[in-house]
Design a protein around this motif. Structure first.
Motif, short mmCIF file in Angstrom:
data_model
loop_
_atom_site.label_atom_id
_atom_site.label_comp_id
_atom_site.label_asym_id
_atom_site.label_seq_id
_atom_site.Cartn_x
_atom_site.Cartn_y
_atom_site.Cartn_z
N TYR A 117 0.10 -8.51 19.73
CA TYR A 117 -0.78 -7.97 19.24
C TYR A 117 -0.64 -6.69 18.47
N ALA A 118 0.43 -6.05 18.44
CA ALA A 118 0.75 -4.73 17.77
C ALA A 118 1.01 -5.15 16.30
N ALA A 119 1.59 -6.46 16.13
CA ALA A 119 1.91 -6.65 14.95
C ALA A 119 0.68 -7.20 14.01
N ARG A 120 -0.13 -7.78 14.67
CA ARG A 120 -1.45 -8.28 14.14
C ARG A 120 -2.27 -6.83 13.67
N GLN A 123 -0.37 -4.78 10.70
CA GLN A 123 -0.49 -5.60 9.42
C GLN A 123 -1.88 -5.26 8.88
N ALA A 124 -2.95 -4.95 9.69
CA ALA A 124 -4.43 -5.02 9.31
C ALA A 124 -4.34 -3.68 8.81
N GLU A 129 6.01 -2.11 7.94
CA GLU A 129 7.50 -1.94 8.64
C GLU A 129 7.30 -2.06 10.15
N ALA A 130 5.98 -1.19 10.56
CA ALA A 130 5.74 -1.28 12.10
C ALA A 130 5.65 -2.81 12.53
N ALA A 131 4.79 -3.50 11.82
CA ALA A 131 4.65 -4.92 12.23
C ALA A 131 5.89 -5.74 12.13
N GLN A 150 7.88 -7.16 1.69
CA GLN A 150 6.65 -6.87 1.26
C GLN A 150 6.63 -5.21 1.30
N ALA A 151 7.11 -4.79 2.31
CA ALA A 151 7.11 -3.13 2.27
C ALA A 151 8.19 -2.57 1.45
N ALA A 152 8.89 -3.30 0.55
CA ALA A 152 9.92 -2.84 -0.43
C ALA A 152 10.92 -2.27 0.27
N ASN A 153 11.54 -2.83 1.33
CA ASN A 153 12.63 -2.17 1.87
C ASN A 153 13.59 -3.11 2.18
#
Length: 267
Positions: A117-120, A123-124, A129-131, A150-153
């Motif tokens: 749930y947190a990942a979704r 991302q929204a 990075e948190a996702a 995608q987060a350039a990390n």
């Protein structure tokens, strides 16, 4: 009157004591408890609602949220506060999602251990990075690696790729992160049975050369070309070409010329 028959009332809400064999300190709420909780919340009595909510042995969260989609904003805000005060972070997250505060909803879901749930939610709101961190908690390092990319990390992407067993992708990401030396061990773990073995050895030798390890680069290329499994023609040509340049760095023009000749012969 027996223990099971004892009851008391709090603002019209009936509670029954649990059996002495049950978990002590909690009460079984009758059907009217939901109404009383809502009355406390409507009156702004968040602390009283939270105390009452926590005293109930059964989970009333879903019952309280069954009409969440049509609930008015003041009640949703009150519910969110009550759930958070009661450390029921998953239901608090759903309230914040309903309120449109997806970042806070995601953080509460993360606290609740509801990582999917947190990942979704992360991302929204574009917090990739948190996702990715949530996907790592779910044991999905490949999904995490792609989000870190995608987060350039690239550094964290490389670690996640390596955890997922995507060794060439990990090496590429380490190189992109400016850490070519960290790319070497994953590449050394790619075995000859891997269909991308030639590609891995090409990258390994090239990174050795980039680090100034020209002898190691030459050994890598020569060993692969002599005894390695068959490779795609383009990989073979590129390996001979880079081997030629490595020999030039080693001031071995004779071997360099031989390697460049093989480029022309292999094409």
């Amino acid at each position: 009157m027996g223990e099971k028959d004892l009851g008391f009332y709090n603002r019209g809400v009936e509670f029954e004591f649990l059996d002495s064999t049950e978990k002590s300190g909690n009460f079984v709420a009758s059907e009217s408890v939901v109404g009383t909780l809502r009355a406390h919340l409507s009156a702004g009595e968040i602390d009283r609602a939270a105390t009452l909510y926590q005293s109930c042995s059964q989970d009333l969260g879903e019952e309280l949220l069954k009409n969440l989609a049509v609930e008015g904003k003041p009640m949703v805000e009150a519910l969110a506060k009550m759930f958070a005060e009661s450390r029921d972070y998953k239901h608090a997250a759903r309230c914040h999602e309903r309120l449109g505060d997806l970042e806070q909803a995601a953080r509460l879901a993360e606290q609740a251990g509801a990582h999917e749930y947190a990942a979704r939610l992360f991302q929204a709101v574009g917090n990739l990075e948190a996702a990715a961190r949530a996907y790592l908690c779910l044991g999905k390092p490949l999904d995490a690696a792609r989000l870190y990319q995608q987060a350039a990390n690239p550094g964290l992407a490389a670690e996640a790729f390596e955890q997922a067993g995507e060794l060439i992708a990990a090496a590429d990401a380490y190189a992109a992160a400016g850490a070519p030396s960290r790319a070497l061990p994953p590449l050394q773990r790619v075995g000859p049975e891997d269909p991308r073995f030639g590609e891995a050895r090409l990258l390994l030798g090239s990174l050795c050369a980039r680090l100034g390890q020209f002898d190691a680069a030459a050994r890598c290329f020569v060993a692969t070309l002599r005894a390695g499994p068959p490779m795609h023609a383009d990989v073979t040509v590129e390996m001979f070409y880079r081997l030629g340049h490595v020999y030039l760095k080693l001031d071995d023009s004779l071997r360099a010329r031989a390697a460049f000749d093989r480029v022309e012969q292999t094409r």
